[in-house]
Design an enzyme around this catalytic site. Structure first.
Site, PDB file in Angstrom:
ATOM      1  N   SER A 283       0.855  -1.195   0.000  1.00  0.00           N
ATOM      2  CA  SER A 283       0.000   0.000   0.000  1.00  0.00           C
ATOM      3  C   SER A 283       0.883   1.234   0.000  1.00  0.00           C
ATOM      4  CB  SER A 283      -0.899   0.017   1.238  1.00  0.00           C
ATOM      5  OG  SER A 283      -0.162   0.383   2.394  1.00  0.00           O
ATOM      6  N   ASP A 284       0.319   2.376  -0.354  1.00  0.00           N
ATOM      7  CA  ASP A 284       1.039   3.615  -0.109  1.00  0.00           C
ATOM      8  C   ASP A 284       0.834   3.982   1.358  1.00  0.00           C
ATOM      9  OD1 ASP A 284       2.532   5.932  -0.507  1.00  0.00           O
ATOM     10  OD2 ASP A 284       1.587   6.372  -2.416  1.00  0.00           O
ATOM     11  N   TRP A 285       1.531   5.006   1.788  1.00  0.00           N
ATOM     12  CA  TRP A 285       1.532   5.402   3.202  1.00  0.00           C
ATOM     13  C   TRP A 285       0.113   5.634   3.715  1.00  0.00           C
ATOM     14  CZ3 TRP A 285       5.901   6.373   6.399  1.00  0.00           C
ATOM     15  CH2 TRP A 285       5.617   6.997   7.622  1.00  0.00           C
ATOM     16  N   ASP A 286      -0.327   4.766   4.618  1.00  0.00           N
ATOM     17  CA  ASP A 286      -1.646   4.857   5.258  1.00  0.00           C
ATOM     18  C   ASP A 286      -2.819   4.675   4.292  1.00  0.00           C
ATOM     19  OD1 ASP A 286      -0.591   5.229   7.754  1.00  0.00           O
ATOM     20  OD2 ASP A 286      -1.098   7.349   7.932  1.00  0.00           O
TER      21      ASP A 286
END
Length: 748
Positions: A283-286
């Site tokens: 995933s990307d950050w958060d």
């Protein structure tokens, strides 16, 4: 006797080491991964899906973090720049965790590590795959010395809107060029053997269509048809995966109502089933937790369920998986079998990285930071990336010319590096002022501003005095590094602060002005074009930008870049891209009437109703593929081998290119095709081939391009990828708005 015993001990150690190494190397990859998986507890499996980080300001590793590694609850780390922490965490993982599974240490190594290259949009302007490959190869070599074995690059988002801050990281607006660059980046980062300790795993991001965010606003909604998705936004990712990209990152945005981090169609059907990707998806950050804000998940547990069932292997930073996967499996909302697939994907990449054999960083590997060879490659990249947009005979300058170096980017070592340069150090940056002083050029320096956004005119008088004492004004304008990149979108894309005002004041001196732009996006120059004699776009050129600019300005080298994006007249034209559709009422120069030329009380429909803006027309300031050199070229003798071909035939299009200027130079010869009629409407032009041609004055070369029906395939409304019989126009020229034209027919 003691000597014999000692030798036997050495031999036994060697044989043990050799046997251990051989057992791993000789094992089938799947067998090794499956055997390891069979030993893991559910908690350890979930642990492999967790990507964590810690602040570089932390004075000591938190005990709870070390405990989590010891328990096998973390699979990878990002942004740990303290080497002692890297060593300690890896030691705990491979010596104290239940199954001794090594960690992957990752970092945003985007356009260089210590030696910073031009921003990716600048690299794209080189139209040179070797530049892309070499830049990522050097970045990998330098970064791996810090134990970094995974980077979150290349960014392969097609970008059609210069307002978007992350256009700086993109490969531009064309899928063909972006695909070639994506392949080159992956090959540079990963090398011939991913297990080489100086190679790092690439991550094709952001999957997918992040560059199509509404209004050029970061993280925003994306709505597009599936044929558009497949024809424009997917090809660069397909090329990167075909090149062996180890990982893929899901994007922040939603696509047609479903966030990428929870999009089973994109992550499973397209990425896994169609593209046969066998690495892991992060995933990307958060971005998993952010599905709550999207309105797609009701809480973190629901977000974990959605992402996991969509096929997201690893979660970056947020803890939806860590907190909820075990319970979701217990409730039957997610299966351990599916979790096993995630873990296999992750372990497979760790295996390919050679981490099970050599988990620790090589302490003898220094990275050769700022080595002369690295710096020279960065300089070469800056020259090949810079685009000469305008030149009324002023460039190149004579070395005896007295020059005024003015503007906020003339001596701004940090800003020159550009966005996403966590590890580049401004102390090593060579600015234009540095380079010109080193060359002992007669200069008068006055920045005029404290920074690019400075609205004060306090420095104007000093700048004007420097200009008065000079023959030529070199104005180094543009954006600070912070004004482009993630979350740094702009509604107005002109020079920020009072830069335009100072240029207008300097123009009153009636001295030649050369505008050098350093920025992360195309900058609107409509208000100052007539005040300049030359415009050179250097993007953010990196560590060696100053030396590169000196060489170009004085003719030691020539700017070789060509635009990888259309350059708008104003932000009001955006999004703008050369490969647009025609519409039912295409604009034309013959019909267009500019707003100030409209007669008072003109009849409503008397002015030609077609697709344009009354105030800026329908063309960009500079078209895709545009760029000047220090010579001129003539295109002639266009010919085509056949005017009709079948689906299994190739066609050759050729033209003669002649250098009609006074110095040796390189031109970028471009081939475009238009599918005139399709089952879905087709773009007015599409780039299909290009070639760099170096010619001496008076020298000619016949340039040939070979095309087959494979090159004109597209995905139609039935999601079938195929070429269609019909008429095709072909151009060979210097950019997307010019060229010699011919045609052919593709028959059934």
């Amino acid at each position: 006797m003691k000597k014999i015993v000692f030798l036997l001990c050495i031999l036994s150690v060697f044989l043990f080491s050799y046997t251990k190494k051989t057992s791993i190397n000789s094992n089938n990859e799947d067998r090794f991964v499956n055997d390891l998986l069979a030993k893991m507890t559910l908690e350890e499996k979930i642990g492999q899906t967790n990507l964590r980080g810690t602040s570089s300001m932390t004075k000591a590793l938190p005990e709870d973090l070390k405990r989590a590694v010891r328990n096998g609850e973390i699979g990878a780390f990002l942004n740990i720049s303290n080497l002692d922490y890297v060593d300690e965490l890896q030691r705990i993982a491979v010596e104290e965790s239940p199954n001794k599974i090594p960690l992957i240490f990752s970092r945003d190594v985007i356009h260089g590590f210590k030696t910073v290259f031009p921003i990716p949009l600048g690299i794209a302007a080189s139209w040179d795959t070797e530049v892309a490959k070499k830049s990522s190869e050097i970045a990998a070599f330098e970064a791996s010395a810090m134990g970094i074995r995974w980077t979150f690059a290349p960014m392969l988002d097609i970008a059609r809107d210069s307002r978007w801050g992350r256009i700086a990281e993109s490969p531009g607006e064309d899928p063909y060029l972006a695909s070639l660059l994506g392949k080159a980046y992956v090959e540079g980062f990963q090398g011939d053997d991913l297990s080489n300790p100086t190679s790092i795993a690439a991550c094709a991001k952001h999957y997918i269509a992040y560059g199509a965010a509404i209004g050029g606003r970061d993280y925003n909604t994306v709505n597009l048809s599936e044929p558009l998705l497949r024809n424009v936004y997917l090809p660069p990712f397909e090329a990167a995966i075909d090149a062996g990209a180890a990982t893929v990152m899901a994007s922040f945005n939603e696509i047609n109502g479903i966030p990428a981090s929870g999009n089973a169609f994109l992550l499973k059907e397209v990425l896994r089933d169609e593209l046969k990707f066998d690495g892991f998806v992060v995933s990307d950050w958060d971005s998993t937790e952010e599905m709550i804000a999207h309105g797609f998940a009701k809480d973190k547990k629901h977000a974990a369920e959605l992402s996991a069932n969509a096929g997201m292997d690893m979660e970056m930073n947020s803890t939806c998986y860590a907190d909820n996967l075990k319970q979701l499996i217990k409730e039957g909302k997610f299966s351990e079998t599916e979790l096993n697939t995630f873990v296999k994907n992750i372990l497979r990449i760790k295996y390919r990285l050679g981490l099970f054999e050599k988990p620790y960083r090589d302490k003898s590997h220094t990275g050769n930071y700022y080595a002369e060879a690295h710096m020279q490659e960065a300089k070469k990249a800056a020259i090949k990336s810079s685009v000469l947009l305008k030149n009324e005979g002023i460039l190149p300058l004579d070395k005896n010319t007295k020059v005024a170096l003015i503007g906020p980017l003339a001596h701004a070592p940090h800003e020159q590096l550009g966005t996403w340069t966590f590890d580049g150090e401004k102390e090593h940056t060579i600015t234009p002022v540095d380079a010109f002083k080193a060359a002992k050029v007669n200069i008068n320096f006055a920045a005029g501003f404290t920074h690019s956004r400075d609205r004060s005119d306090k420095g104007f008088q000093e700048a004007i005095q420097a200009a008065k004492a000079s023959d030529v004004i070199l104005f180094f304008g543009g954006e600070e590094a912070i004004l482009s990149g993630e979350a740094h979108s702009r509604a107005y894309i002109n020079l920020p602060g009072a830069q335009e005002a100072l240029i207008h004041e300097l123009a009153k001196l009636n001295k030649p002005i050369v505008l050098v732009i350093m920025a992360g996006r195309p900058i609107s120059v409509s208000n100052i074009m007539d005040k300049t004699d030359a415009i050179l776009m250097a993007w953010h050129p990196g560590t060696m930008g100053g030396e590169a600019l000196y060489d170009m300005i004085y003719g030691v080298a020539e700017p070789q870049g060509r635009l990888p994006v259309s350059w708008p007249k104003t932000a009001g034209q955006l999004p703008y891209f050369y490969n647009h559709k025609n519409t039912g009422r295409p604009a034309s120069a013959e019909e267009f009437i500019e707003m100030d030329s409209i007669p008072i009380h003109a009849w409503q429909s008397s002015l030609g109703n077609d697709s344009h803006y009354l105030d800026v027309g329908f063309t960009p300031q500079y078209p895709f593929g545009y760029g000047l050199g220090y010579s001129k070229f003539r295109y002639e003798n266009l010919s085509i081998s056949k005017d009709t071909i079948g689906f299994n035939e190739k066609i050759t299009i050729k033209a003669r290119i002649t250098n009609v200027g006074e110095r040796a130079s390189t031109d970028l010869v471009q081939l475009y095709i238009q599918d005139v009629v399709g089952s879905i409407t087709r773009p007015v032009r599409e780039l299909k081939r290009f070639e760099h041609v170096y010619l001496k004055p008076g020298e000619s070369k016949e340039v040939r391009f070979s095309i087959s029906s494979k090159d004109i395939e597209f995905v139609n409304h039935k999601m079938i990828k195929a070429a269609e019989a019909g008429d095709f126009n072909v151009w060979i020229g210097e950019n997307a708005a010019s060229g010699l034209k011919t045609a052919f027919y593709l028959k059934e």
